[in-house]
Scaffold this motif. Structure first.
Motif, mmCIF file in Angstrom:
data_model
loop_
_atom_site.group_PDB
_atom_site.id
_atom_site.type_symbol
_atom_site.label_atom_id
_atom_site.label_comp_id
_atom_site.label_asym_id
_atom_site.label_seq_id
_atom_site.Cartn_x
_atom_site.Cartn_y
_atom_site.Cartn_z
ATOM 1 N N ALA A 140 6.928 -0.482 -3.471
ATOM 2 C CA ALA A 140 8.491 -0.295 -2.885
ATOM 3 C C ALA A 140 8.745 -0.966 -1.532
ATOM 4 C CB ALA A 140 8.712 1.221 -2.889
ATOM 5 N N MET A 141 7.705 -1.108 -0.713
ATOM 6 C CA MET A 141 7.994 -1.694 0.507
ATOM 7 C C MET A 141 8.037 -3.388 0.258
ATOM 8 S SD MET A 141 8.567 0.092 3.208
ATOM 9 C CE MET A 141 7.820 -0.597 4.645
ATOM 10 N N ARG A 142 7.276 -3.550 -0.568
ATOM 11 C CA ARG A 142 7.257 -5.101 -1.166
ATOM 12 C C ARG A 142 8.325 -5.732 -1.597
ATOM 13 N NH1 ARG A 142 1.712 -3.799 -3.561
ATOM 14 N NH2 ARG A 142 0.304 -4.049 -2.183
ATOM 15 N N LYS A 143 9.114 -4.783 -2.114
ATOM 16 C CA LYS A 143 10.456 -4.995 -2.817
ATOM 17 C C LYS A 143 11.588 -4.953 -1.668
ATOM 18 C CE LYS A 143 9.874 -5.168 -7.326
ATOM 19 N NZ LYS A 143 10.154 -6.317 -8.030
ATOM 20 N N ILE A 144 11.495 -4.111 -0.918
ATOM 21 C CA ILE A 144 12.369 -4.171 0.381
ATOM 22 C C ILE A 144 12.060 -5.373 1.173
ATOM 23 C CG2 ILE A 144 12.873 -2.902 2.521
ATOM 24 C CD1 ILE A 144 12.249 -0.366 0.901
ATOM 25 N N ASN A 145 10.924 -5.551 1.419
ATOM 26 C CA ASN A 145 10.544 -6.972 2.522
ATOM 27 C C ASN A 145 10.466 -8.131 1.679
ATOM 28 O OD1 ASN A 145 10.665 -5.180 5.236
ATOM 29 N ND2 ASN A 145 9.214 -4.150 4.034
ATOM 30 N N LYS A 146 10.747 -8.171 0.474
ATOM 31 C CA LYS A 146 10.602 -9.498 -0.332
ATOM 32 C C LYS A 146 10.926 -10.695 0.461
ATOM 33 C CE LYS A 146 11.240 -11.586 -4.882
ATOM 34 N NZ LYS A 146 11.751 -11.440 -6.176
ATOM 35 N N GLY A 147 10.020 -11.576 0.579
ATOM 36 C CA GLY A 147 10.511 -12.835 1.256
ATOM 37 C C GLY A 147 9.970 -12.948 2.920
ATOM 38 N N LEU A 148 9.900 -11.652 3.378
ATOM 39 C CA LEU A 148 9.545 -11.607 5.006
ATOM 40 C C LEU A 148 8.019 -11.508 5.108
ATOM 41 C CD1 LEU A 148 12.308 -9.249 5.954
ATOM 42 C CD2 LEU A 148 12.445 -11.319 6.320
ATOM 43 N N ASP A 149 7.184 -10.871 4.210
ATOM 44 C CA ASP A 149 5.960 -10.886 4.331
ATOM 45 C C ASP A 149 5.365 -11.408 3.125
ATOM 46 O OD1 ASP A 149 5.800 -9.455 6.968
ATOM 47 O OD2 ASP A 149 6.629 -7.417 5.744
ATOM 48 N N PRO A 150 3.879 -11.634 3.253
ATOM 49 C CA PRO A 150 3.069 -11.933 2.106
ATOM 50 C C PRO A 150 3.264 -11.343 0.873
ATOM 51 C CG PRO A 150 1.906 -12.398 4.156
ATOM 52 C CD PRO A 150 3.103 -11.477 4.498
ATOM 53 N N LYS A 154 1.138 -9.724 -1.156
ATOM 54 C CA LYS A 154 0.048 -8.970 -1.472
ATOM 55 C C LYS A 154 -0.184 -7.880 -0.214
ATOM 56 C CE LYS A 154 -0.761 -10.511 -5.504
ATOM 57 N NZ LYS A 154 -0.418 -9.665 -6.693
ATOM 58 N N ILE A 155 0.601 -8.003 0.707
ATOM 59 C CA ILE A 155 0.311 -7.143 1.833
ATOM 60 C C ILE A 155 0.339 -5.739 1.485
ATOM 61 C CG2 ILE A 155 3.010 -7.032 2.541
ATOM 62 C CD1 ILE A 155 1.988 -6.686 5.337
ATOM 63 N N THR A 156 -0.622 -4.955 2.177
ATOM 64 C CA THR A 156 -0.788 -3.429 1.892
ATOM 65 C C THR A 156 0.049 -2.839 3.082
ATOM 66 O OG1 THR A 156 -2.590 -3.568 0.747
ATOM 67 C CG2 THR A 156 -2.227 -1.696 1.753
ATOM 68 N N TYR A 157 1.193 -2.453 3.213
ATOM 69 C CA TYR A 157 1.590 -1.804 4.487
ATOM 70 C C TYR A 157 1.227 -0.455 4.678
ATOM 71 C CZ TYR A 157 5.572 -5.180 3.381
ATOM 72 O OH TYR A 157 6.258 -5.940 3.315
ATOM 73 N N PHE A 158 0.821 0.428 4.003
ATOM 74 C CA PHE A 158 0.228 1.768 4.219
ATOM 75 C C PHE A 158 -0.963 1.979 3.658
ATOM 76 C CE2 PHE A 158 4.936 2.313 4.348
ATOM 77 C CZ PHE A 158 5.128 2.845 5.578
ATOM 78 N N SER A 159 -2.012 2.659 4.237
ATOM 79 C CA SER A 159 -3.311 3.207 3.536
ATOM 80 C C SER A 159 -3.592 4.331 4.065
ATOM 81 C CB SER A 159 -4.309 2.049 3.681
ATOM 82 O OG SER A 159 -4.687 2.032 5.045
ATOM 83 N N LEU A 160 -4.172 5.356 3.375
ATOM 84 C CA LEU A 160 -4.420 6.776 3.847
ATOM 85 C C LEU A 160 -5.586 7.150 3.109
ATOM 86 C CD1 LEU A 160 -3.573 8.882 5.483
ATOM 87 C CD2 LEU A 160 -2.090 9.893 3.546
ATOM 88 N N GLN A 161 -6.450 7.251 3.888
ATOM 89 C CA GLN A 161 -7.944 7.683 3.088
ATOM 90 C C GLN A 161 -8.987 7.876 4.178
ATOM 91 O OE1 GLN A 161 -9.293 4.425 0.675
ATOM 92 N NE2 GLN A 161 -9.414 3.039 2.168
ATOM 93 N N ASP A 162 -9.942 9.034 4.023
ATOM 94 C CA ASP A 162 -11.154 9.273 4.844
ATOM 95 C C ASP A 162 -10.377 9.517 6.208
ATOM 96 O OD1 ASP A 162 -12.905 8.915 2.660
ATOM 97 O OD2 ASP A 162 -12.878 6.831 3.120
ATOM 98 N N GLY A 163 -9.326 10.373 6.264
ATOM 99 C CA GLY A 163 -8.962 10.695 7.469
ATOM 100 C C GLY A 163 -8.258 9.590 8.389
ATOM 101 N N LEU A 164 -8.060 8.285 7.858
ATOM 102 C CA LEU A 164 -7.275 7.155 8.483
ATOM 103 C C LEU A 164 -6.158 6.868 7.795
ATOM 104 C CD1 LEU A 164 -7.525 4.916 10.828
ATOM 105 C CD2 LEU A 164 -8.794 3.904 8.979
ATOM 106 N N PHE A 165 -4.979 6.686 8.514
ATOM 107 C CA PHE A 165 -3.869 6.228 8.124
ATOM 108 C C PHE A 165 -3.679 4.743 8.731
ATOM 109 C CE2 PHE A 165 0.687 5.420 8.947
ATOM 110 C CZ PHE A 165 1.237 5.500 7.827
ATOM 111 N N VAL A 166 -3.376 3.708 8.050
ATOM 112 C CA VAL A 166 -2.829 2.451 8.650
ATOM 113 C C VAL A 166 -1.753 2.135 8.213
ATOM 114 C CG1 VAL A 166 -3.595 0.095 8.739
ATOM 115 C CG2 VAL A 166 -5.446 1.891 8.375
ATOM 116 N N ARG A 167 -0.850 1.689 9.236
ATOM 117 C CA ARG A 167 0.411 1.094 9.083
ATOM 118 C C ARG A 167 0.465 -0.474 9.382
ATOM 119 N NH1 ARG A 167 4.637 -1.992 8.194
ATOM 120 N NH2 ARG A 167 6.678 -0.858 8.152
ATOM 121 N N GLN A 168 0.198 -1.371 8.490
ATOM 122 C CA GLN A 168 0.130 -2.881 8.677
ATOM 123 C C GLN A 168 1.580 -3.482 9.050
ATOM 124 O OE1 GLN A 168 -2.332 -4.540 9.513
ATOM 125 N NE2 GLN A 168 -3.069 -5.828 7.885
ATOM 126 N N ASP A 169 1.382 -4.457 10.105
ATOM 127 C CA ASP A 169 2.484 -4.888 10.397
ATOM 128 C C ASP A 169 1.850 -6.453 10.669
ATOM 129 O OD1 ASP A 169 5.306 -5.903 10.891
ATOM 130 O OD2 ASP A 169 4.924 -5.504 13.163
#
Length: 233
Positions: free
Chosen positions: A122-132, A134-149
């Motif tokens: 969904a984020m790739r659709k919203i930001n289409k043309g602004l970011d690569p 294949k970007i992974t905006y959010f990841s949540l696993q093993d007690g770690l949350f990452v917001r990529q920018d």
């Protein structure tokens, strides 16, 4: 009024406001909210608040009502409406909706996501043309949350200005849009132990984290909204 004339009027106003030191700078507030559940599902929303642009829009409204309406829609409504239609076709995305408060100049797009993978689509659709793509905006696993920018919001705008062949190239965007902010507010089921972004603010229960990023502030361009969050296990 014809589209070309509309654009001309808008840019005349932009230069007018930029040339007067005491005139408040135009600003747009973006508010990104997400509530994450234990299983990785949740609720996401993005709001575009044009309240700070009210003065400019009021002047345009005095010149031509239709021009004002078209400008408002082009800034907020049209882009979010297009994203809304795209999101409805994504698996594991539901309850897609958009609200438009014409009086308060606010637009909000919201939806439920059933997986982090769907949220990223969904984020790739919203930001289409602004970011690569294949970007992974959010990841949540093993007690770690990452917001990529990856590129930073200010960097994206300045990059666009550098390579765009139009009147925007002549504007001092850092000055003109100095009041523009991008705020992220994320709520989790677990307490937050620590985070990497120095702009982060925690609530008392340590389950909600907020970043208010002044997009063109010289000391915040590098930090932007990216974050790495560890949880108390």
């Amino acid at each position: 009024m014809q589209p070309k004339k509309v654009g001309f009027v808008v840019f005349v106003l932009l230069f007018f406001f930029q040339s007067i030191p005491k005139t408040p700078a135009l600003g747009v507030d973006f508010i990104e909210k997400a509530h994450f559940n234990e299983d990785g599902s949740g609720l996401f929303s993005i709001e575009v608040d044009l309240t700070k642009a009210g003065t400019v829009l009021s002047i345009i409204k005095c010149l031509n009502l239709n021009t004002s309406c078209k400008l408002i829609k082009s800034i907020g409504y049209k882009s979010l409406h297009n994203a809304e239609e795209c999101l409805k076709s994504i698996a594991d995305i539901s309850q897609v909706g958009m609200r438009y408060d014409e009086k308060k100049l606010k637009f909000e797009l919201s939806f439920n996501f059933h997986t982090i993978k769907a949220l990223n689509k969904a984020m790739r659709k919203i930001n289409k043309g602004l970011d690569p793509p294949k970007i992974t905006y959010f990841s949540l696993q093993d007690g770690l949350f990452v917001r990529q920018d990856m590129n930073g919001i200010a960097k994206k705008v300045l990059f666009y200005q550098e390579y765009d062949n139009c009147l925007v190239k002549s504007l001092d965007l850092a000055c003109f849009f100095k009041q523009t902010t991008y705020t992220t507010i994320y709520t989790f089921p677990k307490e937050i132990k620590d985070c990497s972004n120095p702009l982060s603010e925690l609530t008392k229960n340590k389950k909600t984290i907020r970043i208010r990023h002044d997009v063109f502030a010289p000391d915040q361009i590098e930090d932007s909204i990216g974050n790495r969050i560890h949880f108390i296990q």
